[in-house]
Scaffold this motif. Structure first.
Motif, PDB file in Angstrom:
ATOM      1  N   GLY A   1       0.823  -1.217   0.000  1.00 44.87           N
ATOM      2  CA  GLY A   1       0.000   0.000   0.000  1.00 44.87           C
ATOM      3  C   GLY A   1       0.846   1.252   0.000  1.00 44.87           C
ATOM      4  N   ASN A   2       1.888   1.270   0.834  1.00 45.59           N
ATOM      5  CA  ASN A   2       2.797   2.424   0.870  1.00 45.59           C
ATOM      6  C   ASN A   2       3.518   2.607  -0.458  1.00 45.59           C
ATOM      7  OD1 ASN A   2       2.523   3.601   3.473  1.00 45.59           O
ATOM      8  ND2 ASN A   2       3.625   1.872   4.352  1.00 45.59           N
ATOM      9  N   LEU A   3       4.003   1.511  -1.023  1.00 41.59           N
ATOM     10  CA  LEU A   3       4.721   1.564  -2.295  1.00 41.59           C
ATOM     11  C   LEU A   3       3.834   2.140  -3.405  1.00 41.59           C
ATOM     12  CD1 LEU A   3       7.257   0.362  -4.052  1.00 41.59           C
ATOM     13  CD2 LEU A   3       5.544  -1.324  -4.657  1.00 41.59           C
ATOM     14  N   VAL A   4       2.619   1.621  -3.523  1.00 37.23           N
ATOM     15  CA  VAL A   4       1.720   2.073  -4.590  1.00 37.23           C
ATOM     16  C   VAL A   4       1.301   3.521  -4.361  1.00 37.23           C
ATOM     17  CG1 VAL A   4      -0.497   1.676  -5.725  1.00 37.23           C
ATOM     18  CG2 VAL A   4       0.932  -0.269  -5.082  1.00 37.23           C
TER      19      VAL A   4
ATOM     20  N   ALA B   1      -5.636  -8.098   1.783  1.00 34.37           N
ATOM     21  CA  ALA B   1      -5.791  -7.332   0.538  1.00 34.37           C
ATOM     22  C   ALA B   1      -5.617  -5.855   0.838  1.00 34.37           C
ATOM     23  CB  ALA B   1      -7.162  -7.588  -0.070  1.00 34.37           C
ATOM     24  N   VAL B   2      -5.131  -5.133  -0.148  1.00 32.61           N
ATOM     25  CA  VAL B   2      -4.917  -3.694  -0.011  1.00 32.61           C
ATOM     26  C   VAL B   2      -5.584  -2.999  -1.191  1.00 32.61           C
ATOM     27  CG1 VAL B   2      -2.675  -3.759  -1.194  1.00 32.61           C
ATOM     28  CG2 VAL B   2      -3.174  -1.898   0.366  1.00 32.61           C
ATOM     29  N   THR B   3      -6.196  -1.860  -0.920  1.00 37.99           N
ATOM     30  CA  THR B   3      -6.802  -1.041  -1.961  1.00 37.99           C
ATOM     31  C   THR B   3      -6.196   0.344  -1.884  1.00 37.99           C
ATOM     32  OG1 THR B   3      -8.886  -2.243  -1.756  1.00 37.99           O
ATOM     33  CG2 THR B   3      -8.972  -0.119  -2.875  1.00 37.99           C
ATOM     34  N   VAL B   4      -5.698   0.844  -3.002  1.00 41.79           N
ATOM     35  CA  VAL B   4      -5.183   2.205  -3.086  1.00 41.79           C
ATOM     36  C   VAL B   4      -6.234   3.017  -3.821  1.00 41.79           C
ATOM     37  CG1 VAL B   4      -3.348   3.688  -3.966  1.00 41.79           C
ATOM     38  CG2 VAL B   4      -2.799   1.415  -3.090  1.00 41.79           C
ATOM     39  N   MET B   5      -6.608   4.163  -3.260  1.00 44.98           N
ATOM     40  CA  MET B   5      -7.690   4.950  -3.850  1.00 44.98           C
ATOM     41  C   MET B   5      -7.445   6.443  -3.697  1.00 44.98           C
ATOM     42  SD  MET B   5     -10.557   4.236  -0.910  1.00 44.98           S
ATOM     43  CE  MET B   5     -10.207   2.506  -0.841  1.00 44.98           C
TER      44      MET B   5
ATOM     45  N   LEU C   1      -1.973   4.544 -11.689  1.00 40.43           N
ATOM     46  CA  LEU C   1      -1.405   3.378 -12.341  1.00 40.43           C
ATOM     47  C   LEU C   1      -0.014   3.117 -11.811  1.00 40.43           C
ATOM     48  CD1 LEU C   1       0.707   4.592 -14.676  1.00 40.43           C
ATOM     49  CD2 LEU C   1      -1.430   5.036 -15.819  1.00 40.43           C
ATOM     50  N   LEU C   2       0.392   1.867 -11.968  1.00 43.80           N
ATOM     51  CA  LEU C   2       1.704   1.438 -11.493  1.00 43.80           C
ATOM     52  C   LEU C   2       2.717   1.474 -12.623  1.00 43.80           C
ATOM     53  CD1 LEU C   2       0.827  -1.704  -9.379  1.00 43.80           C
ATOM     54  CD2 LEU C   2       1.479   0.547  -8.555  1.00 43.80           C
TER      55      LEU C   2
END
Length: 176
Positions: free
Chosen positions: A36-39, A87-91, A148-149
């Motif tokens: 989560g931190n990375l994204v 699970a992790v959600t980035v928003m 986006l990654l």
């Protein structure tokens, strides 16, 4: 209510290693928090660089970086873990304009009225105007995908999950 925009993560690329991690590790929260931190950092870097890997179309606003006017959209980027930490959600934050900047689209002509102040302040051709209301002629907003990654992020995500598996195996005595 504003729509939240989730990061464009092709999760199927990670399904196999996530399944292995779930079977192997007793607690995925540290790994998922690291992801989560990375994204989150990567998405914010997209703002700082004006789009990655392809630069966004420039804004017509005279000063400031594209999509970074007040910084609210970028500052609203965050992650959340699900209840069990698997699970992790980035928003984005709840900004109602997040969706149109991510995907592009048209804004129809509409009237704007001052709500929080006595007047609206806007500049046309270098002249500053103050009005209680104004007519917005509408606009076409190009897509500026910020959620986006990058390829290097995907490699780092795999490394985080693999390291979690190795750490758990060491803890259980399976690796020295």
């Amino acid at each position: 209510m504003a729509d939240f925009i989730n990061a464009d993560v092709k999760i199927d690329k990670f399904n196999e290693i996530i399944d292995i991690a779930k079977r192997t590790a007793s607690d995925l929260k540290p790994a998922m928090a690291a992801i989560g931190n990375l994204v989150t950092k990567s998405v914010k870097q997209n703002f700082r660089e004006g789009g990655r890997p392809v630069r966004w179309p420039s804004s017509k606003k005279p000063k400031g970086k594209t999509l970074v006017g007040t910084g609210a959209l970028m500052k609203g980027i965050h992650y959340e873990l699900d209840g069990d930490g698997n699970a992790v959600t980035v928003m984005t934050g709840p900004q109602k304009y997040a969706h149109i900047h991510q995907f592009g689209g048209s804004i129809p002509a509409h009237d704007i009225k001052a709500k929080n102040r006595r007047a609206l302040r806007f500049t046309v051709g270098g002249t500053v105007f103050y009005r209680k209301s104004a007519h917005h002629p509408g606009a076409n907003i190009p897509a500026r995908p910020y959620m986006l990654l990058q390829e290097e992020d995907e490699t780092k995500i795999k490394d985080i999950l693999a390291n979690r598996i190795v750490d758990e195996m060491k803890k259980k005595g399976g690796l020295k």
